[in-house]
Design an enzyme around this catalytic site. Structure first.
Site, PDB file in Angstrom:
ATOM      1  N   VAL A  51       4.516   0.961   1.368  1.00  0.00           N
ATOM      2  CA  VAL A  51       4.881  -0.236   2.122  1.00  0.00           C
ATOM      3  C   VAL A  51       4.953  -1.410   1.162  1.00  0.00           C
ATOM      4  CG1 VAL A  51       4.304  -1.698   4.096  1.00  0.00           C
ATOM      5  CG2 VAL A  51       3.672   0.715   4.122  1.00  0.00           C
ATOM      6  N   PHE A 100       2.721   9.332   4.119  1.00  0.00           N
ATOM      7  CA  PHE A 100       4.113   9.413   4.548  1.00  0.00           C
ATOM      8  C   PHE A 100       5.031   8.470   3.777  1.00  0.00           C
ATOM      9  CE2 PHE A 100       1.630  10.832   8.191  1.00  0.00           C
ATOM     10  CZ  PHE A 100       2.304  11.976   8.566  1.00  0.00           C
ATOM     11  N   GLY A 144       0.821  -1.207   0.000  1.00  0.00           N
ATOM     12  CA  GLY A 144       0.000   0.000   0.000  1.00  0.00           C
ATOM     13  C   GLY A 144       0.855   1.256   0.000  1.00  0.00           C
ATOM     14  N   GLN A 145       0.162   2.383  -0.099  1.00  0.00           N
ATOM     15  CA  GLN A 145       0.837   3.684  -0.107  1.00  0.00           C
ATOM     16  C   GLN A 145       0.011   4.677   0.682  1.00  0.00           C
ATOM     17  OE1 GLN A 145       2.618   5.178  -3.813  1.00  0.00           O
ATOM     18  NE2 GLN A 145       1.548   7.087  -3.482  1.00  0.00           N
ATOM     19  N   GLY A 146       0.679   5.421   1.560  1.00  0.00           N
ATOM     20  CA  GLY A 146       0.008   6.435   2.359  1.00  0.00           C
ATOM     21  C   GLY A 146       0.603   7.804   2.136  1.00  0.00           C
ATOM     22  N   LYS A 153       8.551  -0.264   5.345  1.00  0.00           N
ATOM     23  CA  LYS A 153       7.907   1.031   5.128  1.00  0.00           C
ATOM     24  C   LYS A 153       8.964   2.000   4.609  1.00  0.00           C
ATOM     25  CE  LYS A 153       5.034   4.465   7.499  1.00  0.00           C
ATOM     26  NZ  LYS A 153       4.383   4.839   8.769  1.00  0.00           N
ATOM     27  N   ASP A 186      -4.890   7.896  14.500  1.00  0.00           N
ATOM     28  CA  ASP A 186      -5.315   7.534  13.139  1.00  0.00           C
ATOM     29  C   ASP A 186      -5.803   6.085  13.101  1.00  0.00           C
ATOM     30  OD1 ASP A 186      -5.871   7.963  10.508  1.00  0.00           O
ATOM     31  OD2 ASP A 186      -3.838   7.637   9.787  1.00  0.00           O
TER      32      ASP A 186
END
Length: 577
Positions: free
Chosen positions: A267, A264, A260-262, A283, A381
């Site tokens: 990953v 910040f 995934g990608q957030g 990460k 969060d």
């Protein structure tokens, strides 16, 4: 008398003779001028045919034969009869002068033509002035075009020779360029060579073919290496690491998939090539100073959690270490199977997961929150995306501590926590503590139970309206404490709803003095669990009571983590049928 008369008659005759001579001279001049002006213009109209006794049929036959001859001439122009221009009559000196004058006028009008064309034209006029009135201008242009083609071929041959020489020996070219720079006296002779060399160099070639000014080969070799290093761009436009499956990170971890990608970082799941080929989660933080500092803060929090939970029992993701890779800070974490949102979509879409799993997951999530509260850490969060589940689906762990911080070090900000899981005190600007995590956990538990999101406001203002639809009005005491209260409430504590006008499409503010509860939490839970058993009805009632306590609008009245862990929904086991 006779003598006088004779003298008078003689003078009169002489006068008449002079006038006659003048008239004759003028006539001769006019005829000569007309001959000089028009003698070289041949009449294009054919002469009148002589009277002949030939019949009409003979004329038609002649016409057809002429047509056939013209067709042959068109097909094979080489077979056309050659004109012998030497048979043309020569002009006088006056005609030659007149033609020179016309040629000079043409040269004045043709200023845009090059010097070469003008020189060729002059040479043609001087060599054969008699042919100027016979040959059309198109023939001159054809000769000029042929000359240009020949010049172009010569230039191309020169260029090819220079290319071969430059490919054979680049050192000789460098020496020649240095010698040309030193010999300043022969500037005019070297200008053409410099122009040719500039045209020969290829700006898209991999090698540098520009003047080196005495630079050594080692220097150019080092410059090529630096240029190659510049092409190794590992980041995208936003500073994220460009991930490629199969690449090795830190000479140890092989990337197997993207998790995934957030905001910040992104990953990845990788295989450890040194310790038993175990899988780990990496990460990779964005190449950004702010993200780097935030991630250092996250590392400190993860280290505190690891020290407080060395046996890895309290359902927080285990931190394994960190390192730098291509200017990216990388956090090494334990690898799990999938996130909770994926579990809800796969096993509980529109109706929620089964009651046994719901109870287990809720208990594990509350245990993680109890550990964080003990350490004085607010996750800030919590949502299904930041909760991971193992492959057997019996173990849950809280992850992504990028927004986490100490409870005594926080400032009111209206955009902390993802919007659907954001507590009221954050939106209003009231000082917050661990209660924000309890609110987010309640929203997550409701989503596991129903497969739906509890509050779906499109903005902070709409979120407050969603809260009041389920929980009723905010107390005046709570609103007055809010730093951002004026954005949502007026002086009478009436809610100001921001919405778009149906006709104009513009945003307008509607004052709402009376807000009634329009949602029933128990009915929503039962509706999503239609096929429940008798022993599960009691658990749904207990879940409704737990969620009511965890979603109190005033955080001071909201249930604490320890109280939630002691609630009957968590403690009492599910009765067997």
């Amino acid at each position: 008398m006779t003598d006088a008369y004779t003298r008078y008659s003689q003078s009169k005759s002489l006068k008449y003779q002079k006038e006659r001579d003048i008239v004759m001279k003028s006539k001769s001049r006019r005829s000569k001028y007309s001959d000089q002006k028009y003698h070289h213009v041949e009449s294009k109209t054919p002469p009148l045919p002589a009277k002949s006794t030939s019949s009409l049929e003979e004329l038609l036959k002649k016409r057809e034969s002429l047509k056939q001859e013209l067709k042959k001439i068109v097909k094979d122009p080489d077979t056309a009869p050659n004109i012998d221009y030497n048979k043309k009559r020569r002009h006088s000196k006056e005609d030659y002068a007149y033609e020179i004058m016309i040629s000079k006028k043409r040269q004045v009008h043709n200023e845009t033509r090059s010097n070469k064309i003008s020189k060729t034209r002059k040479s043609n006029h001087e060599s054969s002035p008699e042919l100027e009135h016979i040959q059309p201008e198109s023939e001159d242009e054809e000769t000029i075009i042929q000359q240009r083609r020949q010049q172009r071929k010569q230039l191309l041959e020169k260029f090819n020779v220079l290319n071969e020489k430059s490919n054979e020996s680049t050192e000789d070219d460098n020496k020649a360029s240095n010698s040309e720079a030193e010999n300043t006296t022969d500037i005019k002779n070297t200008q053409d060579n410099q122009i040719i060399s500039k045209q020969v160099t290829d700006m898209f070639s991999e090698k540098d073919e520009f003047e080196s000014n005495g630079a050594t080969k080692n220097a150019t070799h080092n410059e090529d290496e630096t240029n190659l290093n510049l092409t190794d761009n590992w980041d995208d436009a936003d500073g994220y690491f460009n991930i490629r499956i199969g690449d090795t990170i830190n000479n140890r971890y092989t990337i197997k998939s993207i998790l995934g990608q957030g905001v910040f970082a992104n990953v990845v799941r990788a295989q450890d090539n040194m310790e038993g080929n175990d899988y780990v989660a990496i990460k990779i933080v964005r190449n950004n100073d702010l993200m780097y500092k935030t991630s250092l803060k996250e590392i400190e929090i993860l280290k505190q959690i690891r020290e407080a939970d060395p046996d890895n029992k309290y359902h927080c993701v285990q931190f394994l270490g960190h390192f730098m890779h291509k200017n990216h800070l990388c956090l090494l974490l334990e690898s799990l199977h999938m996130d909770l949102r994926g579990v809800i979509k796969k096993y509980g879409k529109h109706h929620g997961i089964n009651m046994k799993a719901l109870m287990s997951y809720s208990r594990q999530l509350l245990l993680a929150l109890r550990l964080l509260k003990k350490l004085g850490i607010i996750h800030a969060d919590i949502k299904p995306d930041n909760i991971l589940v193992n492959e057997k689906k019996n173990l849950l762990k809280l992850c992504d501590f990028g927004s986490a911080g100490k409870s005594d070090d926080n400032e009111p900000t209206p955009y902390l926590v993802s919007r659907f899981y954001r507590a009221p005190e954050i939106i209003l600007g009231v000082p917050y503590k661990h209660g924000v995590d309890v609110w987010s956990a309640a929203c997550t538990i409701y989503e596991m139970a129903t497969g739906k999101i509890l509050f779906t406001g499109s903005s902070n203002n709409k979120m407050l309206k969603c809260f009041m639809d389920l929980k009723g009005r905010f107390s005046s005491k709570l609103v007055k404490r809010g730093k951002f209260k004026d954005q949502h409430f007026n002086y009478n504590n009436n809610f100001l709803l921001h919405k778009k006008d149906e006709f104009t499409g513009r945003e307008k503010v509607v004052e709402m003095s009376n807000i009634s509860i329009s949602r029933d939490l128990l009915q929503e839970l039962k509706k999503c669990n239609k096929s429940i058993y008798m022993n599960e009805e009691r658990k749904i009632t207990q879940l409704k009571d737990l969620l009511d306590k965890m979603t109190m609008l005033d955080s001071s009245q909201r249930a604490q983590v320890n109280d939630c862990l002691k609630h009957p929904f968590i403690l009492e086991e599910l009765d067997k049928c």
